[in-house]
Design an enzyme around this catalytic site. Structure first.
Site, PDB file in Angstrom:
ATOM      1  N   GLN A  53       0.860  -1.136   0.073  1.00 57.90           N
ATOM      2  CA  GLN A  53       0.044  -0.085   0.077  1.00 57.90           C
ATOM      3  C   GLN A  53       0.804   1.352   0.049  1.00 57.90           C
ATOM      4  O   GLN A  53       0.602   2.231  -0.760  1.00 57.90           O
ATOM      5  CB  GLN A  53      -0.770   0.177   1.197  1.00 57.90           C
ATOM      6  CG  GLN A  53      -1.755   1.376   1.111  1.00 57.90           C
ATOM      7  CD  GLN A  53      -3.017   1.214   2.424  1.00 57.90           C
ATOM      8  OE1 GLN A  53      -3.560   2.240   2.540  1.00 57.90           O
ATOM      9  NE2 GLN A  53      -3.161   0.211   2.973  1.00 57.90           N
ATOM     10  N   GLU A  58       1.668  -1.509   8.323  1.00 57.27           N
ATOM     11  CA  GLU A  58       0.751  -0.452   8.767  1.00 57.27           C
ATOM     12  C   GLU A  58       0.655  -0.316  10.431  1.00 57.27           C
ATOM     13  O   GLU A  58       0.937   0.702  11.006  1.00 57.27           O
ATOM     14  CB  GLU A  58      -0.664  -0.645   8.349  1.00 57.27           C
ATOM     15  CG  GLU A  58      -1.749   0.350   8.754  1.00 57.27           C
ATOM     16  CD  GLU A  58      -1.626   1.831   8.419  1.00 57.27           C
ATOM     17  OE1 GLU A  58      -1.524   2.045   7.165  1.00 57.27           O
ATOM     18  OE2 GLU A  58      -1.590   2.589   9.281  1.00 57.27           O
ATOM     19  N   ASP A  74       0.759   3.622   5.838  1.00 57.91           N
ATOM     20  CA  ASP A  74       0.816   3.127   4.511  1.00 57.91           C
ATOM     21  C   ASP A  74       0.665   4.455   3.715  1.00 57.91           C
ATOM     22  O   ASP A  74       1.581   5.008   3.293  1.00 57.91           O
ATOM     23  CB  ASP A  74      -0.099   2.093   4.259  1.00 57.91           C
ATOM     24  CG  ASP A  74       0.376   0.524   4.756  1.00 57.91           C
ATOM     25  OD1 ASP A  74       1.596   0.519   5.324  1.00 57.91           O
ATOM     26  OD2 ASP A  74      -0.315  -0.275   4.763  1.00 57.91           O
ATOM     27  N   GLY A  84      -7.481  20.049  20.523  1.00 58.31           N
ATOM     28  CA  GLY A  84      -6.809  21.139  20.426  1.00 58.31           C
ATOM     29  C   GLY A  84      -7.573  21.754  21.587  1.00 58.31           C
ATOM     30  O   GLY A  84      -7.636  21.116  22.831  1.00 58.31           O
ATOM     31  N   GLY A  85      -7.888  23.321  21.611  1.00 60.13           N
ATOM     32  CA  GLY A  85      -8.599  23.876  22.799  1.00 60.13           C
ATOM     33  C   GLY A  85      -9.840  23.735  23.073  1.00 60.13           C
ATOM     34  O   GLY A  85     -10.546  24.296  23.796  1.00 60.13           O
TER      35      GLY A  85
HETATM   36  N1  COA Z   1      11.747  -9.714  -9.619  1.00 59.55           N
HETATM   37  C1  COA Z   1      12.523 -10.563  -8.735  1.00 59.55           C
HETATM   38  N2  COA Z   1      12.471 -10.545  -7.291  1.00 59.55           N
HETATM   39  C2  COA Z   1      11.773  -9.727  -6.707  1.00 59.55           C
HETATM   40  C3  COA Z   1      10.692  -8.874  -7.606  1.00 59.55           C
HETATM   41  C4  COA Z   1      10.973  -9.039  -8.988  1.00 59.55           C
HETATM   42  N3  COA Z   1      10.287  -8.181  -9.790  1.00 59.55           N
HETATM   43  N4  COA Z   1      10.309  -7.814  -6.854  1.00 59.55           N
HETATM   44  C5  COA Z   1      10.403  -8.392  -5.595  1.00 59.55           C
HETATM   45  N5  COA Z   1      11.504  -9.304  -5.690  1.00 59.55           N
HETATM   46  C6  COA Z   1      11.952  -9.783  -4.373  1.00 59.55           C
HETATM   47  C7  COA Z   1      12.954  -8.754  -3.615  1.00 59.55           C
HETATM   48  O1  COA Z   1      14.079  -8.483  -4.244  1.00 59.55           O
HETATM   49  C8  COA Z   1      13.071  -9.494  -2.265  1.00 59.55           C
HETATM   50  O2  COA Z   1      14.040 -10.504  -2.397  1.00 59.55           O
HETATM   51  P1  COA Z   1      15.090 -11.035  -1.378  1.00 59.55           P
HETATM   52  O3  COA Z   1      14.432 -10.661   0.018  1.00 59.55           O
HETATM   53  O4  COA Z   1      15.585 -12.193  -1.693  1.00 59.55           O
HETATM   54  O5  COA Z   1      15.981  -9.945  -1.541  1.00 59.55           O
HETATM   55  C9  COA Z   1      11.635  -9.913  -2.212  1.00 59.55           C
HETATM   56  O6  COA Z   1      11.093 -10.128  -3.538  1.00 59.55           O
HETATM   57  C10 COA Z   1      10.807  -8.898  -1.301  1.00 59.55           C
HETATM   58  O7  COA Z   1      11.028  -8.768  -0.386  1.00 59.55           O
HETATM   59  P2  COA Z   1      10.350  -7.910   0.634  1.00 59.55           P
HETATM   60  O8  COA Z   1      10.013  -6.661   0.144  1.00 59.55           O
HETATM   61  O9  COA Z   1      11.139  -8.124   1.756  1.00 59.55           O
HETATM   62  O10 COA Z   1       8.874  -8.588   0.971  1.00 59.55           O
HETATM   63  P3  COA Z   1       8.257  -9.394   2.114  1.00 59.55           P
HETATM   64  O11 COA Z   1       7.086  -9.725   1.423  1.00 59.55           O
HETATM   65  O12 COA Z   1       9.044 -10.345   2.716  1.00 59.55           O
HETATM   66  O13 COA Z   1       7.906  -7.957   2.988  1.00 59.55           O
HETATM   67  C11 COA Z   1       7.089  -5.776   3.506  1.00 59.55           C
HETATM   68  C12 COA Z   1       6.948  -7.003   2.745  1.00 59.55           C
HETATM   69  C13 COA Z   1       5.957  -4.865   3.083  1.00 59.55           C
HETATM   70  C14 COA Z   1       6.948  -6.083   5.065  1.00 59.55           C
HETATM   71  C15 COA Z   1       8.363  -5.333   3.357  1.00 59.55           C
HETATM   72  O14 COA Z   1       8.687  -4.997   1.655  1.00 59.55           O
HETATM   73  C16 COA Z   1       8.981  -3.925   3.887  1.00 59.55           C
HETATM   74  O15 COA Z   1       8.888  -3.997   5.152  1.00 59.55           O
HETATM   75  N6  COA Z   1       8.741  -2.626   3.149  1.00 59.55           N
HETATM   76  C17 COA Z   1       9.014  -1.492   3.632  1.00 59.55           C
HETATM   77  C18 COA Z   1       8.025  -0.843   4.487  1.00 59.55           C
HETATM   78  C19 COA Z   1       6.738  -0.911   3.766  1.00 59.55           C
HETATM   79  O16 COA Z   1       6.599  -0.333   2.606  1.00 59.55           O
HETATM   80  N7  COA Z   1       5.810  -1.633   4.248  1.00 59.55           N
HETATM   81  C20 COA Z   1       4.370  -1.908   3.971  1.00 59.55           C
HETATM   82  C21 COA Z   1       3.550  -0.857   3.695  1.00 59.55           C
HETATM   83  S1  COA Z   1       2.101  -1.281   3.038  1.00 59.55           S
END
Ligand code: COA
Length: 416
Positions: free
Chosen positions: A17, A140, A169, A248-249
């Site tokens: 998001q 979030e 988010d 607020g106030g």
């Molecule tokens: N092709 C190949 N690999 C891809 C890709 C693509 N098109 N797109 C993503 N990936 C890979 C990434 O390189 C990563 O690989 P690695 O961990 O082996 O290096 C993996 O997919 C995705 O990792 P990540 O983003 O850590 O996914 P997750 O599902 O484990 O975590 C979150 C999800 C949201 C918790 C994490 O992305 C995060 O903390 N993001 C930052 C804060 C944020 O935006 N939070 C969400 C708000 S809505």
């Protein structure tokens, strides 16, 4: 008419998001947003909380309108090559992967600058660089807890509470959009790109600044007059949860209206604005309070504010929330009905202003989405359906100069 961000090319390497909300906003304003997604699966939200089998979930469609979708496995050599070409040609790259993911993929900030010194690299992370929690993955509610929202939301006799509003988010995405536009302005002068980062914790905290204000007032005074705990309850050394008190106030509270016993949203928010005290008394038929020294100043009212709210609720007993607001608005009293999502979805004014829009999607048919909350005199963003997974892969690759044969090879190698 040309749109303000037309000609700005954005690599949208975002998911879930926070990042998608940012790039969607920029797409509404005319940027060419190319969403890069993993072949076969794409953004996880395409599949999350589906309500129509085999059609992208609303979670995805409501955060990715007006974008193009390019599938690309950026861990394959061909995928990396395509991404490099895209980086050379684009103005902005936005990502919100877990910490370190982009570096592990081979696209560090140093590498991106090498490929395109004008590139604006925009990131969302849970915590800011150098923070002692910088390695954490964040969603979030985690951000709401870390940014001070949860400890200050809810009722004093209940646990910390998260808000339904996406403070961690979408709010972070909006902060990032401001950062990207600022960096674009800066690049016009310097010709140089730069890195723009917003942490979800910081974005939540930015909206909780009044609570940081209150912490410092509490440290000095030992009490906070506008909180329900004053004067009868107890204060500790941390800002307490204030229920529905005004921040607020001006004291305020959520008050019951006719039908509250069965309708969970039969309430209004009522604000006791100081200079509106005489009109409030007139509206309630309590003219005797206007000059009464026991009521006619905020200080005098403070210790009986809940008795005053109880009197207003008594007055509201035979009025619906809409009848009450229609009457109170004549007295210039700041108030509003508590609206359910169903009422909001059906609200004609929100439809007319483009804040809620009906969009036609090739697989799911018509659905509602939120339109631009920012209104311009010379721009009315047209909200289009979100792209299907990989809908624009061949088109984007052709624009990058790949031949039909090369594109077919990439498909065969599952790089796109
Ligand atoms: N092709 C190949 N690999 C891809 C890709 C693509 N098109 N797109 C993503 N990936 C890979 C990434 O390189 C990563 O690989 P690695 O961990 O082996 O290096 C993996 O997919 C995705 O990792 P990540 O983003 O850590 O996914 P997750 O599902 O484990 O975590 C979150 C999800 C949201 C918790 C994490 O992305 C995060 O903390 N993001 C930052 C804060 C944020 O935006 N939070 C969400 C708000 S809505």
């Amino acid at each position: 008419m040309s749109k303000p961000l037309e000609g700005i090319k954005i690599i949208d390497f975002t998911h879930v998001q926070a990042g998608p909300a940012c790039t969607q906003l920029l797409a509404w304003f005319g940027a060419d947003v190319i969403k890069v997604e993993r072949p076969g699966s794409g953004d996880v939200t395409r599949n999350q909380l589906r309500d129509v089998p085999d059609a992208d979930a609303l979670y995805f469609t409501m955060l990715n309108s007006n974008k193009r979708s390019l599938t690309l496995d950026t861990k394959t050599p061909q995928g990396k090559e395509v991404l490099e070409k895209l980086i050379k040609e684009s103005d902005v790259m936005v990502e919100n992967f877990g910490p370190g993911a982009l570096d592990r993929m081979g696209f560090s900030w140093a590498r991106i600058q090498e490929l395109n010194p004008g590139m604006i690299m925009a990131s969302v992370k849970g915590f800011s660089e150098g923070h002692h929690y910088e390695d954490l993955k964040v969603y979030e509610n985690v951000a709401q807890c870390a940014g001070g929202a949860a400890s200050t939301t809810g009722f004093w006799d209940g646990p910390p509470t998260v808000s339904a509003a996406a403070l961690g988010d979408s709010n972070t995405g909006m902060h990032l959009a401001i950062g990207i536009l600022t960096a674009l302005m800066s690049r016009q002068k310097s010709g140089k790109g730069q890195k723009v980062a917003v942490s979800m914790q910081d974005a939540v905290l930015n909206l909780c600044r009044v609570k940081l204000r209150d912490q410092q007032r509490l440290d000095k005074l030992g009490f906070l007059k506008e909180y329900p705990q004053y004067p009868h309850g107890k204060f500790t050394d941390v800002v307490p949860r204030g229920g529905n008190a005004g921040g607020g106030g001006q004291p305020g509270w959520v008050l019951k209206c006719k039908g509250w016993e069965t309708d969970p949203n039969a309430y209004i928010y009522f604000t006791v604005q100081d200079h509106a005290w005489p009109p409030i008394c007139k509206a309630l038929g309590k003219e005797e309070w206007i000059e009464d020294p026991a009521y006619n100043t905020p200080d005098a009212r403070q210790d009986k504010i809940f008795d005053i709210f109880a009197t207003i609720e008594e007055w509201l007993k035979d009025k619906t929330k809409f009848e009450a607001v229609d009457y109170l608005r004549k007295f210039d009293i700041p108030c509003a009905p508590v609206l359910s999502m169903k009422e909001i979805a059906e609200d004609k004014s929100l439809r007319d202003s483009g804040s809620i829009v009906e969009v036609d999607h090739p697989k799911r048919g018509k659905y509602l989405t939120v339109g631009s909350p920012i209104k311009f005199s010379d721009l009315k963003p047209e909200i289009k359906a979100s792209p299907l997974l990989g809908e624009h892969t061949d088109e984007v690759l052709a624009q990058l100069g790949y031949t039909k044969e090369q594109i077919a090879e990439m498909h065969a190698a599952k790089a796109v």
